[in-house]
Scaffold this motif. Structure first.
Motif, mmCIF file in Angstrom:
data_model
loop_
_atom_site.group_PDB
_atom_site.id
_atom_site.type_symbol
_atom_site.label_atom_id
_atom_site.label_comp_id
_atom_site.label_asym_id
_atom_site.label_seq_id
_atom_site.Cartn_x
_atom_site.Cartn_y
_atom_site.Cartn_z
ATOM 1 N N ASN A 1 0.846 -1.191 0.000
ATOM 2 C CA ASN A 1 0.000 0.000 0.000
ATOM 3 C C ASN A 1 0.880 1.240 0.000
ATOM 4 N N LEU A 2 0.600 2.158 -0.928
ATOM 5 C CA LEU A 2 1.342 3.397 -1.052
ATOM 6 C C LEU A 2 0.541 4.523 -0.409
ATOM 7 N N TYR A 3 1.212 5.285 0.441
ATOM 8 C CA TYR A 3 0.591 6.434 1.097
ATOM 9 C C TYR A 3 1.355 7.682 0.686
ATOM 10 N N LEU A 4 0.635 8.721 0.300
ATOM 11 C CA LEU A 4 1.234 10.009 -0.054
ATOM 12 C C LEU A 4 0.872 11.012 1.022
ATOM 13 N N MET A 5 1.854 11.827 1.425
ATOM 14 C CA MET A 5 1.594 12.804 2.483
ATOM 15 C C MET A 5 2.508 14.007 2.326
ATOM 16 N N ASP A 6 2.052 15.133 2.862
ATOM 17 C CA ASP A 6 2.901 16.312 2.912
ATOM 18 C C ASP A 6 3.586 16.347 4.279
ATOM 19 N N GLU A 7 4.225 17.468 4.594
ATOM 20 C CA GLU A 7 4.954 17.556 5.866
ATOM 21 C C GLU A 7 4.024 17.437 7.070
ATOM 22 N N ASP A 8 2.785 17.881 6.939
ATOM 23 C CA ASP A 8 1.837 17.745 8.051
ATOM 24 C C ASP A 8 1.518 16.274 8.325
ATOM 25 N N GLY A 9 1.307 15.506 7.265
ATOM 26 C CA GLY A 9 1.042 14.083 7.439
ATOM 27 C C GLY A 9 2.229 13.354 8.045
ATOM 28 N N ALA A 10 3.436 13.674 7.561
ATOM 29 C CA ALA A 10 4.642 13.035 8.102
ATOM 30 C C ALA A 10 4.846 13.415 9.558
ATOM 31 N N ALA A 11 4.660 14.692 9.885
ATOM 32 C CA ALA A 11 4.825 15.146 11.272
ATOM 33 C C ALA A 11 3.808 14.476 12.187
ATOM 34 N N ALA A 12 2.581 14.333 11.717
ATOM 35 C CA ALA A 12 1.552 13.672 12.529
ATOM 36 C C ALA A 12 1.933 12.218 12.804
ATOM 37 N N LEU A 13 2.416 11.528 11.782
ATOM 38 C CA LEU A 13 2.803 10.128 11.940
ATOM 39 C C LEU A 13 3.973 9.983 12.925
ATOM 40 N N VAL A 14 5.019 10.785 12.738
ATOM 41 C CA VAL A 14 6.187 10.711 13.623
ATOM 42 C C VAL A 14 5.812 11.092 15.053
ATOM 43 N N SER A 15 5.051 12.169 15.227
ATOM 44 C CA SER A 15 4.707 12.608 16.581
ATOM 45 C C SER A 15 3.807 11.593 17.293
ATOM 46 N N GLU A 16 2.895 10.944 16.555
ATOM 47 C CA GLU A 16 2.059 9.911 17.170
ATOM 48 C C GLU A 16 2.902 8.724 17.629
ATOM 49 N N LEU A 17 3.870 8.303 16.805
ATOM 50 C CA LEU A 17 4.735 7.180 17.181
ATOM 51 C C LEU A 17 5.593 7.521 18.394
ATOM 52 N N LEU A 18 6.157 8.733 18.435
ATOM 53 C CA LEU A 18 6.978 9.128 19.580
ATOM 54 C C LEU A 18 6.137 9.258 20.843
ATOM 55 N N ALA A 19 4.938 9.801 20.711
ATOM 56 C CA ALA A 19 4.058 9.922 21.887
ATOM 57 C C ALA A 19 3.668 8.545 22.409
ATOM 58 N N LEU A 20 3.375 7.620 21.502
ATOM 59 C CA LEU A 20 3.030 6.257 21.920
ATOM 60 C C LEU A 20 4.205 5.594 22.624
ATOM 61 N N ALA A 21 5.411 5.783 22.091
ATOM 62 C CA ALA A 21 6.602 5.213 22.737
ATOM 63 C C ALA A 21 6.743 5.740 24.154
ATOM 64 N N GLY A 22 6.479 7.021 24.350
ATOM 65 C CA GLY A 22 6.540 7.601 25.699
ATOM 66 C C GLY A 22 5.492 7.027 26.625
ATOM 67 N N ARG A 23 4.291 6.753 26.099
ATOM 68 C CA ARG A 23 3.236 6.170 26.939
ATOM 69 C C ARG A 23 3.532 4.721 27.290
ATOM 70 N N ILE A 24 4.226 3.993 26.393
ATOM 71 C CA ILE A 24 4.562 2.601 26.688
ATOM 72 C C ILE A 24 5.514 2.535 27.865
ATOM 73 N N GLY A 25 6.487 3.434 27.891
ATOM 74 C CA GLY A 25 7.410 3.472 29.017
ATOM 75 C C GLY A 25 8.814 3.843 28.599
ATOM 76 N N PRO A 26 9.626 4.246 29.565
ATOM 77 C CA PRO A 26 10.968 4.725 29.246
ATOM 78 C C PRO A 26 11.872 3.666 28.613
ATOM 79 N N GLU A 27 11.710 2.407 28.989
ATOM 80 C CA GLU A 27 12.558 1.366 28.406
ATOM 81 C C GLU A 27 12.274 1.208 26.918
ATOM 82 N N PHE A 28 10.979 1.194 26.559
ATOM 83 C CA PHE A 28 10.613 1.076 25.142
ATOM 84 C C PHE A 28 11.104 2.296 24.377
ATOM 85 N N GLU A 29 10.898 3.475 24.959
ATOM 86 C CA GLU A 29 11.309 4.713 24.295
ATOM 87 C C GLU A 29 12.818 4.717 24.045
ATOM 88 N N GLU A 30 13.595 4.239 25.012
ATOM 89 C CA GLU A 30 15.051 4.161 24.840
ATOM 90 C C GLU A 30 15.427 3.187 23.724
#
Length: 130
Positions: free
Chosen positions: A77-106
């Motif tokens: 599956n191909l997804y096309l996005m601008d900088e807003d889409g990329a930023a949303a994806l990256v920020s959601e992944l980083l926020a989720l890593a933080g919620r999982i816990g510091p070991e996962f985030e590290e």
């Protein structure tokens, strides 16, 4: 002649892949969602590239590939996005890593640094650039 319903799909049509995330909670609630993973894609390859549009603005193209869960079929599956889409994806992944816990985030950040050190996120020079 009617075909026997075995519960297995023989089509590799990516429109039949997907899965879903449903309530009762929201995506930020721990143990607050139920997954329907019957047609989820088990990611095993990702490719990212830059696309120039006719309007002149750049887009990011993200190609995700993997086996469709509980089948031998594959999806691309191909997804096309601008900088807003990329930023949303990256920020959601980083926020989720933080919620999982510091070991996962590290561990996640260590893997990101490993990929960066190997140059996996950098463009490869073409013959024209050498």
């Amino acid at each position: 002649m009617k075909r026997k319903n075995t519960g297995r799909r023989v089509s590799g049509d990516p429109r039949k892949s997907g899965g879903d995330i449903v309530g009762p909670g929201g995506p930020h609630d721990r143990h607050g969602v139920i997954l329907d993973d019957r047609t989820a894609v088990l990611l095993d390859h990702a490719t990212v590239t830059l696309v120039e549009t006719l309007q002149g603005g750049p887009l990011l193209a993200l190609l995700l590939e993997g086996r469709i869960n509980k089948t031998t079929d594959r999806a691309r599956n191909l997804y096309l996005m601008d900088e807003d889409g990329a930023a949303a994806l990256v920020s959601e992944l980083l926020a989720l890593a933080g919620r999982i816990g510091p070991e996962f985030e590290e561990r996640l950040m260590a893997r990101v640094l490993e990929h960066t050190a190997r140059g996996e996120n950098r463009p490869h020079p073409t013959d024209d650039e050498n």
